[in-house]
Design an enzyme around this catalytic site. Structure first.
Site, PDB file in Angstrom:
ATOM      1  N   GLY A  38       0.864  -1.187   0.000  1.00  8.63           N
ATOM      2  CA  GLY A  38       0.000   0.000   0.000  1.00  8.63           C
ATOM      3  C   GLY A  38       0.895   1.229   0.000  1.00  8.63           C
ATOM      4  O   GLY A  38       1.824   1.319   0.810  1.00  8.63           O
ATOM      5  N   ASN A  42       3.541   2.053   2.917  1.00  9.65           N
ATOM      6  CA  ASN A  42       4.967   2.027   2.545  1.00  9.65           C
ATOM      7  C   ASN A  42       5.645   3.344   2.908  1.00  9.65           C
ATOM      8  O   ASN A  42       6.773   3.369   3.408  1.00  9.65           O
ATOM      9  CB  ASN A  42       5.132   1.786   1.041  1.00  9.65           C
ATOM     10  CG  ASN A  42       4.814   0.362   0.628  1.00  9.65           C
ATOM     11  OD1 ASN A  42       4.741  -0.536   1.466  1.00  9.65           O
ATOM     12  ND2 ASN A  42       4.613   0.156  -0.666  1.00  9.65           N
ATOM     13  N   GLY A 216      13.668   8.209 -11.248  1.00  7.75           N
ATOM     14  CA  GLY A 216      14.302   6.893 -11.192  1.00  7.75           C
ATOM     15  C   GLY A 216      15.800   7.016 -10.989  1.00  7.75           C
ATOM     16  O   GLY A 216      16.264   7.800 -10.148  1.00  7.75           O
ATOM     17  N   GLY A 219      17.622  10.417 -10.572  1.00  6.12           N
ATOM     18  CA  GLY A 219      17.550  11.288  -9.395  1.00  6.12           C
ATOM     19  C   GLY A 219      16.212  11.988  -9.287  1.00  6.12           C
ATOM     20  O   GLY A 219      15.173  11.395  -9.576  1.00  6.12           O
ATOM     21  N   ASP A 248       8.092   5.484  -2.766  1.00  8.62           N
ATOM     22  CA  ASP A 248       7.474   5.618  -1.438  1.00  8.62           C
ATOM     23  C   ASP A 248       8.531   5.907  -0.370  1.00  8.62           C
ATOM     24  O   ASP A 248       8.310   6.716   0.534  1.00  8.62           O
ATOM     25  CB  ASP A 248       6.709   4.338  -1.082  1.00  8.62           C
ATOM     26  CG  ASP A 248       5.541   4.102  -2.030  1.00  8.62           C
ATOM     27  OD1 ASP A 248       4.996   5.095  -2.556  1.00  8.62           O
ATOM     28  OD2 ASP A 248       5.184   2.931  -2.243  1.00  8.62           O
TER      29      ASP A 248
HETATM   30  P1  ATP Z   1       7.849   3.200  -7.414  1.00  7.63           P
HETATM   31  O1  ATP Z   1       6.478   3.348  -8.028  1.00  7.63           O
HETATM   32  O2  ATP Z   1       8.540   1.904  -7.766  1.00  7.63           O
HETATM   33  O3  ATP Z   1       7.886   3.477  -5.952  1.00  7.63           O
HETATM   34  P2  ATP Z   1       8.437   5.745  -8.633  1.00  7.63           P
HETATM   35  O4  ATP Z   1       8.235   5.687 -10.115  1.00  7.63           O
HETATM   36  O5  ATP Z   1       7.400   6.404  -7.814  1.00  7.63           O
HETATM   37  O6  ATP Z   1       8.778   4.287  -8.088  1.00  7.63           O
HETATM   38  P3  ATP Z   1      11.173   6.522  -9.086  1.00  7.63           P
HETATM   39  O7  ATP Z   1      11.302   7.832  -9.773  1.00  7.63           O
HETATM   40  O8  ATP Z   1      11.398   5.278  -9.887  1.00  7.63           O
HETATM   41  O9  ATP Z   1       9.793   6.482  -8.302  1.00  7.63           O
HETATM   42  O10 ATP Z   1      12.211   6.456  -7.873  1.00  7.63           O
HETATM   43  C1  ATP Z   1      12.123   7.342  -6.761  1.00  7.63           C
HETATM   44  C2  ATP Z   1      13.511   7.790  -6.374  1.00  7.63           C
HETATM   45  O11 ATP Z   1      14.289   6.632  -5.994  1.00  7.63           O
HETATM   46  C3  ATP Z   1      14.301   8.467  -7.473  1.00  7.63           C
HETATM   47  O12 ATP Z   1      14.021   9.861  -7.492  1.00  7.63           O
HETATM   48  C4  ATP Z   1      15.734   8.168  -7.073  1.00  7.63           C
HETATM   49  O13 ATP Z   1      16.178   9.131  -6.130  1.00  7.63           O
HETATM   50  C5  ATP Z   1      15.634   6.804  -6.381  1.00  7.63           C
HETATM   51  N1  ATP Z   1      15.980   5.704  -7.305  1.00  7.63           N
HETATM   52  C6  ATP Z   1      15.124   4.977  -8.077  1.00  7.63           C
HETATM   53  N2  ATP Z   1      15.797   4.070  -8.815  1.00  7.63           N
HETATM   54  C7  ATP Z   1      17.099   4.210  -8.486  1.00  7.63           C
HETATM   55  C8  ATP Z   1      18.322   3.554  -8.901  1.00  7.63           C
HETATM   56  N3  ATP Z   1      18.325   2.563  -9.818  1.00  7.63           N
HETATM   57  N4  ATP Z   1      19.484   3.974  -8.329  1.00  7.63           N
HETATM   58  C9  ATP Z   1      19.507   4.961  -7.410  1.00  7.63           C
HETATM   59  N5  ATP Z   1      18.409   5.615  -6.994  1.00  7.63           N
HETATM   60  C10 ATP Z   1      17.222   5.254  -7.524  1.00  7.63           C
END
Ligand code: ATP
Length: 299
Positions: A38, A42, A216, A219, A248
């Site tokens: 959730g 989380n 992702g 950053g 999360d």
């Molecule tokens: P999820 O739905 O899986 O929680 P999201 O799409 O909401 O992910 P992301 O942008 O993928 O969020 O990731 C959130 C943050 O996590 C990024 O801004 C980054 O700081 C960190 N992060 C994600 N993937 C990586 C990675 N491969 N290496 C280092 N930091 C990462």
């Protein structure tokens, strides 16, 4: 220093499969794993492991899954006195077949008790008094709206899963934290690759005070209110094993940073480090870091 999360509490049921089923097809799973989940819970677990003063406001069923979720939250130092048991509804469940090898998945969410979280449930002290209130969109929108209105502190909204937002909600949000896909949807723009400057322009068009776009492995982009320049905070380089729930963890850490008095850029620096560490183990909560772990990589 206090953080309150209003949102979903789910149990994730992960089924390992050789390949994902097609429409109308049955495949036999290899193993079943239950994990806490959730978006709301989380975020609360991530914040709780990073610092004190975290409350969760939500609903679970009067079932064994509800027992497990309450125990998991309490084990992450989250106060669950406002997570209510709901007669007649099951705890929210996400059923997730995961293809071995590729790691690709399908997700079916049955919200169960989350759908019963009402505006009355959020008219409570932990919402009124929290330094930072975290909201997402896995509970009824009228409840999200009521919580944003009742909040006494900084309101942070993760606009996920993407939904049309009620009038006036964004004007009550201090920091919006979409990923790139959610930002593009909210802005009503066409999908496609965009530079940080183009993303910042989309974010500014939403009229929210500040936007932090998670990118992702690239950053996070901080787009402050007014005319201040956008800032790209690069990800911390780690050997990522599983990025599920990184967003999360990012938001839970951002809340603890802000509640501790950091400015937005400082809180994002902290969140980027915490989220990177969270990707070094399996699942959404398998590798959530503590404050010492985050400070060790920041120093
Ligand atoms: P999820 O739905 O899986 O929680 P999201 O799409 O909401 O992910 P992301 O942008 O993928 O969020 O990731 C959130 C943050 O996590 C990024 O801004 C980054 O700081 C960190 N992060 C994600 N993937 C990586 C990675 N491969 N290496 C280092 N930091 C990462």
């Amino acid at each position: 220093m206090s953080v309150t999360v209003v949102g979903s509490v789910n149990e994730d049921v992960l089924v390992a499969v050789d390949r994902l089923p097609g429409r109308g097809e049955t495949v036999v799973g290899r193993s079943v794993t239950r994990a806490p989940g959730g978006k709301g819970a989380n975020q609360a677990a991530a914040a709780g492991l990073l610092g004190p003063g975290v409350h969760m406001v939500g609903r679970v069923g009067e079932d064994a899954a509800g027992d497990r979720q309450l125990a998991a939250l309490a084990g992450s130092r989250v106060n669950v006195s406002r997570v209510h048991r709901t007669p007649g509804l099951p705890t929210g469940t996400a059923t997730i077949p995961v293809e071995e090898g590729s790691g690709e998945n399908l997700i079916v969410v049955a919200p169960g008790a989350n759908e019963a979280l009402s505006p009355a449930d959020v008219d409570v002290e932990p919402v009124h008094r929290a330094d930072v209130l975290l909201l997402q969109l896995e509970v009824p929108l009228e409840t999200v709206q009521a919580a944003a209105t009742a909040a006494g502190g900084t309101v942070v909204l993760t606009p996920a899963p993407p939904r049309a937002l009620p009038d006036g909600l964004l004007s009550r949000v201090d920091v919006l934290v979409p990923n790139e896909h959610e930002l593009v949807q909210l802005a009503g723009a066409a999908p496609g690759d965009r530079t940080p400057a183009e993303l910042a322009a989309l974010a500014r068009g939403l009229g929210v005070r500040a936007v932090v776009v998670t990118l992702g492995a690239r950053g996070a982009l901080v787009v402050p209110s007014g005319d201040g320049p956008a800032l790209l905070q690069e990800a911390l380089a780690v050997d990522a094993v599983d990025t599920t729930g990184a967003g999360d963890c990012f938001t839970g850490a951002l809340a603890q940073g802000l509640a501790g008095g950091a400015d937005l850029a400082g809180a994002v620096r902290y969140a980027v480090a915490a989220a990177a560490l969270s990707t070094t183990g399996p699942g959404a909560r398998g590798a959530l870091p503590g404050d010492d772990d985050v400070r060790a990589v920041l120093d």
